[in-house]
Scaffold this active site. Structure first.
Site, PDB file in Angstrom:
ATOM      1  N   TRP A   1       0.828  -1.216   0.000  1.00  0.00           N
ATOM      2  CA  TRP A   1       0.000   0.000   0.000  1.00  0.00           C
ATOM      3  C   TRP A   1       0.854   1.254   0.000  1.00  0.00           C
ATOM      4  O   TRP A   1       0.482   2.268  -0.593  1.00  0.00           O
ATOM      5  CB  TRP A   1      -0.970  -0.031   1.184  1.00  0.00           C
ATOM      6  CG  TRP A   1      -1.820  -1.256   1.136  1.00  0.00           C
ATOM      7  CD1 TRP A   1      -1.802  -2.324   1.975  1.00  0.00           C
ATOM      8  CD2 TRP A   1      -2.791  -1.586   0.117  1.00  0.00           C
ATOM      9  NE1 TRP A   1      -2.702  -3.280   1.560  1.00  0.00           N
ATOM     10  CE2 TRP A   1      -3.315  -2.862   0.427  1.00  0.00           C
ATOM     11  CE3 TRP A   1      -3.248  -0.921  -1.023  1.00  0.00           C
ATOM     12  CZ2 TRP A   1      -4.287  -3.479  -0.361  1.00  0.00           C
ATOM     13  CZ3 TRP A   1      -4.215  -1.536  -1.811  1.00  0.00           C
ATOM     14  CH2 TRP A   1      -4.725  -2.799  -1.472  1.00  0.00           C
TER      15      TRP A   1
ATOM     16  N   ASP B   1      -1.023   6.817   6.455  1.00  0.00           N
ATOM     17  CA  ASP B   1      -2.147   5.947   6.146  1.00  0.00           C
ATOM     18  C   ASP B   1      -2.280   4.980   7.319  1.00  0.00           C
ATOM     19  O   ASP B   1      -1.435   4.100   7.509  1.00  0.00           O
ATOM     20  CB  ASP B   1      -1.876   5.188   4.845  1.00  0.00           C
ATOM     21  CG  ASP B   1      -2.923   4.128   4.537  1.00  0.00           C
ATOM     22  OD1 ASP B   1      -3.913   4.004   5.288  1.00  0.00           O
ATOM     23  OD2 ASP B   1      -2.747   3.400   3.535  1.00  0.00           O
TER      24      ASP B   1
ATOM     25  N   LYS C   1     -11.678  -1.754   8.800  1.00  0.00           N
ATOM     26  CA  LYS C   1     -10.876  -2.660   9.617  1.00  0.00           C
ATOM     27  C   LYS C   1     -11.146  -2.442  11.107  1.00  0.00           C
ATOM     28  O   LYS C   1     -11.487  -3.374  11.818  1.00  0.00           O
ATOM     29  CB  LYS C   1      -9.402  -2.491   9.283  1.00  0.00           C
ATOM     30  CG  LYS C   1      -9.101  -2.765   7.800  1.00  0.00           C
ATOM     31  CD  LYS C   1      -7.676  -2.470   7.424  1.00  0.00           C
ATOM     32  CE  LYS C   1      -7.449  -2.530   5.932  1.00  0.00           C
ATOM     33  NZ  LYS C   1      -7.525  -3.879   5.360  1.00  0.00           N
TER      34      LYS C   1
END
Length: 358
Positions: free
Chosen positions: A102, A170, A194
């Site tokens: 990511w 992030d 999440k």
């Protein structure tokens, strides 16, 4: 009622109490004769939900008044582009620390929009750790970007790097899992699916002064200022996702807030890492010990055949979401805030039983 033992990496487990509360309110929200999904995002009922969610997030994460709380759409992947579009000015370079897939994707988006440089990376060692130190001092830097937790590789920053410019993170897979100092970050973003709720809403926590430095040449819908000025109501927000976020935040406060959540997360992770460390090499963790994630426990078995047998047996025990990411293989247990310790105990017991059998 049957419930799976859910170790999915995302969308991930939600608290059972939250799902039942949403079910109870689904048809008629607080006597309005409407579902929360049916009412106007500008109604007083939804406004109360929206403001309450912002307030609870501020309380749980101890977000200072210097920072805005925004609710946006598009997930973290949308933020990969929005961050450089707003904050990577001509003549500047954005610096990225690579700790996984990511982080790479965030770098690729920024590279298409301006000058970028990799400040540090652990790619050459298979992303088994986060960098121990930064080898470069950024010049003419717009910001430094990190990914706080790496779901695919099971690594996590135990302490955040000290940088000379603005720090952006992030935090999609470990936001609200532990106590952090929000004031050290100019911008934090996180997809909800999440630790915060279902997919659909993205939380952005941004320093107000930093927002003031954003470029204004972008379309309005791609400017953070647009969402800041409109309290995230410039266009129709993901109302149901924000409502679910509010329920998850209520659940978090009822359980003692961030300190209780962090303690439980440490206990859950320790159960699984103990099975790995005491297995005499039968289970091999992907992440180095100093970089282990409290959210995603990644490990391998001695062979692909044993891995397949392990996963088949786990599925028979009602466990889902354990196969590792396709790019890494092996196994992965994602143990976010809503995963109860009893589920981790069940997995630990199964790991021990399977090891002794094989």
């Amino acid at each position: 009622m049957f419930r799976s033992i859910n170790f999915n990496a995302g969308p991930a487990a939600l608290p059972q109490e939250v799902i039942l509360k949403a079910q109870e309110e689904l048809f008629d929200y607080h006597g309005t004769g409407m579902s929360i999904m049916e009412m106007s995002h500008r109604s007083k009922e939804f406004h109360a939900v929206h403001v309450h969610a912002q307030s609870m997030l501020r309380e749980i994460m101890d977000i200072p008044d210097t920072h805005e709380v925004l609710f946006m759409q598009g997930g973290a992947s949308h933020q990969f582009a929005m961050v450089p579009m707003n904050f990577l000015h001509p003549g500047q370079t954005a610096h990225y620390i690579l700790t996984g897939t990511w982080a790479e994707k965030a770098l690729q988006e920024a590279a298409s929009l301006g000058s970028v440089d990799v400040l540090a990376s652990t790619k050459e060692t298979g992303y088994r750790s986060v960098p121990a130190e930064l080898s470069k001092k950024p010049l003419h830097s717009a910001y430094t970007h990190i990914t706080s937790n790496n779901t695919i590789y099971g690594t996590q920053w135990q302490s955040f790097p000290e940088v000379e410019d603005r720090l952006i993170a992030d935090m999609s897979s470990d936001i609200m899992s532990r106590k952090i100092d929000v004031s050290k970050f100019s911008l934090i973003y996180a997809g909800a699916q999440k630790n915060l709720g279902p997919s659909g809403v993205t939380v952005v926590i941004a320093d107000k002064d930093f927002l003031g430095t954003a470029q204004r040449e972008q379309p309005k819908i791609l400017q953070y200022k647009t969402f800041s000025d409109s309290n995230s109501l410039y266009n129709t927000p993901p109302t149901f996702s924000i409502y679910m976020l509010a329920l998850v935040l209520e659940w978090t406060l009822e359980r003692g807030g961030i300190h209780a959540i962090e303690k439980a997360n440490n206990e859950k992770a320790q159960l699984l890492y103990h099975e790995i460390d005491s297995s005499e090499g039968f289970y091999e963790g992907h992440a180095e010990k100093g970089s282990r994630s409290q959210m995603n426990v990644t490990f391998r078995l001695p062979s692909e055949d044993l891995t397949a047998e392990f996963l088949k047996g786990a599925a028979a025990e009602g466990m889902v979401g354990l196969p590792g990411h396709r790019s890494v293989g092996g196994c992965r247990a994602s143990i976010y805030n809503a995963v109860p310790i009893t589920h981790c105990e069940a997995l630990a017991e199964y790991m021990e039983k399977f090891r002794k059998k094989n």
